[in-house]
Design a protein around this motif. Structure first.
Motif: not given
Length: 547
Positions: A319, A346, A512, A535, A538-539, A541-542, A545-546
């Protein structure tokens, strides 16, 4: 013809023999050769399966069910060659084999001795699979001079003499300490280590010298002279920012060339290092950072979760983010205000483990992740704790727990949502176990197939509905609670082929949240990150950024 490379160590332990072996294997692959790596451990345990993680770090499990040293994880991660039972042996296993043969009368009444019977058993192990690959790399655990390692050193000495000239070489890894007060790099410990090795009949062909910085030419020449190796065969192993820089660093130092020269392979095939250049680039050139909390019970020793740590790194590489892990003792979360310490992460990962200590803290960590919509990955015991948390707080089973914890206390305290597995199907036969069996080698071990539910999150993660993963456990979630838990949103999205054993659970309507009974970290590699870790990061990371 298979050529053998024996990797030994001197001066002190933990210098990185396993990493050097793995990196050398990767470099030989980059030149087009086939390799297999093996570990010979001098301890008297039959295998590390019954050792505390504090004693020996992580237990690495192979597809065929062997419990092995964590170095086999390095071998797999760097070469992609799946380890087998025949790639790991200990003094305990060797002596067990010898004594079993003696009891059967295989030695025809002879007096059983270390030489030749024990050393012959070691040599038989080394010969297994000979001819399958171009190079067999064999790492000897411990350091030269250890009394328990002497039979192994004698065996590889004999092995080198038994084979045709040029079929075996010896690589010796040592330490070059830097004395700050005098501003000198000291070669004497390496000289003494090589002297010790030569005293038992082994002369190293290549010296790999662990140091904080480069080795000046003067010291290289001194080492070459006093240790009787060529100057170009003195290889510096400097401290690196990432272990995944090791193949490129060792190549720059000339390790692979020195090894091929020792075998008189000329001209040597040119290496193709594109894969490792990409790996190094992904490690060092990231776009952002995620914070992952690892809530476990062996957090004082990172090697206890070595494969988990590396798999998270691989997920970060996939990622293009840096994964900053923080190791948190599960017991601290058993205090009322402790879960608040998980604020700001996170992702939360709860790894495997044994015994009751810290489990209530792991349950609280799972609850925090579920109720706060934080990505959660539960592995083995981490999945079981997530199921118990859901049973308690979603299905109103206040007394939900594990039969494992009742066993420890000697009385029934819980409704056993998790029970001791007494039988299961492995391949084409049924395996049976009881609580009174020996501890070693009696768990559900090795690779098993799982079927994933169509349309489930994990089916999307894997891109498939049939997977194969490695197991190491003796307790299972009770499927009789499946309907009750699924009605509350905990989906059993992966099961064994016969439908009797749960493999994966996930929380419905959560960003997730996945728990797996197996150990996905054991199959992750820097150039092929495991889908679950890819994955999961990645979750995370999402989420980063929120917020």
């Amino acid at each position: 013809m298979t050529r053998y490379i024996f990797i030994t160590g001197g001066v002190v332990s933990s210098l990185g023999k396993g990493l050097a072996s793995a990196a050398l294997g990767a470099l030989l692959q980059a030149r087009g050769f086939t390799v297999r790596l093996r570990k010979l451990d001098p301890y008297l345990n039959v295998d590390p399966g019954t050792m505390s993680p504090f004693e020996h770090g992580e237990v690495f499990v192979t597809d065929d069910g062997a419990e092995t040293d964590l170095d086999l994880g390095h071998y797999e991660r760097f070469t992609g060659v799946a380890a087998r039972k025949t790639d790991s042996v200990s003094s305990g296993r060797i002596y067990s084999n010898v004594l079993e043969k003696e009891r059967r009368g295989d030695y025809l009444g002879k007096t059983i001795q270390v030489i030749p019977h024990v050393t012959n058993e070691i040599k038989d192990f080394l010969s297994t699979g000979e001819g399958e690959v171009d190079f067999m790399l064999c790492e000897i655990g411990g350091t030269v001079g250890d009394i328990e390692g002497l039979p192994f050193f004698e065996a590889i000495r004999q092995f080198g003499q038994d084979r045709p000239r040029g079929q075996c070489i010896f690589v010796h890894l040592t330490l070059l300490p830097y004395i700050a007060a005098s501003g000198e790099l000291k070669t004497k410990p390496t000289q003494h280590s090589v002297k010790e090795l030569r005293s038992i009949g082994i002369a190293p062909d290549v010296l790999v010298c662990r140091s904080e910085g480069p080795i000046p030419q003067k010291e290289r020449e001194k080492l070459a002279l006093f240790c009787n190796v060529r100057p170009e065969s003195v290889i510096a192993a400097q401290d690196l920012k990432s272990i995944y820089d090791a193949p490129l660093a060792y190549h720059a130092e000339g390790l692979d060339q020195a090894v091929l020269d020792a075998f008189q392979i000329s001209p040597a095939p040119r290496p193709v290092l594109t894969k490792w250049q990409d790996v190094s680039d992904r490690v060092h050139n990231t776009d952002g950072e995620v914070r992952i909390a690892i809530v476990g019970k062996y957090t004082q020793l990172e090697d206890a979760y070595k494969s988990v740590s590396e798999a998270l790194t691989h997920g970060g590489m996939a990622n293009r983010v840096k994964v900053r892990t923080e190791w948190l003792d599960a017991e601290i979360f058993e205090k009322d205000d402790a879960p608040a310490r998980l604020e700001g992460f996170h992702g939360i990962l709860v790894p495997g483990g044994f015994g009751e200590r810290g489990t209530e803290g792991k349950i609280k960590a799972a609850e925090f992740a579920r109720t706060r919509n934080i990505p959660y990955l539960g592995i083995c015991l981490g999945m079981q704790m997530a199921v118990i948390e859901a049973a308690r707080h979603l299905a109103d089973m206040e007394n939900a727990g594990s039969e494992e914890f009742d066993d420890e206390k000697g009385k029934k305290r819980f409704t056993p949502v998790v029970y001791h597995l007494k039988e299961w199907v492995q391949g084409n036969h049924r395996v049976e176990r009881s609580k009174g069996d020996d501890k070693g080698g009696t768990m559900r071990l090795g690779a098993y197939t799982a079927y994933l539910a169509e349309g489930s999150r994990v089916a999307g993660v894997y891109g498939d509905t049939v997977i194969e993963e490695r197991h190491r456990h003796r307790y299972e979630v009770d499927m009789s609670y499946r309907k009750q838990l699924e009605e509350q949103g905990l989906l059993f999205s992966g099961v064994s082929p016969d439908g009797r054993l749960p493999e994966i659970v996930e929380v419905k309507d959560h960003p997730w949240f996945i728990g797996v009974q197996f150990h996905p970290e054991l199959k992750s590699k820097p150039f092929a990150p495991h889908p679950l870790f890819r994955d999961f990061v990645r979750a995370a990371k999402d989420l980063s950024r929120l917020v």
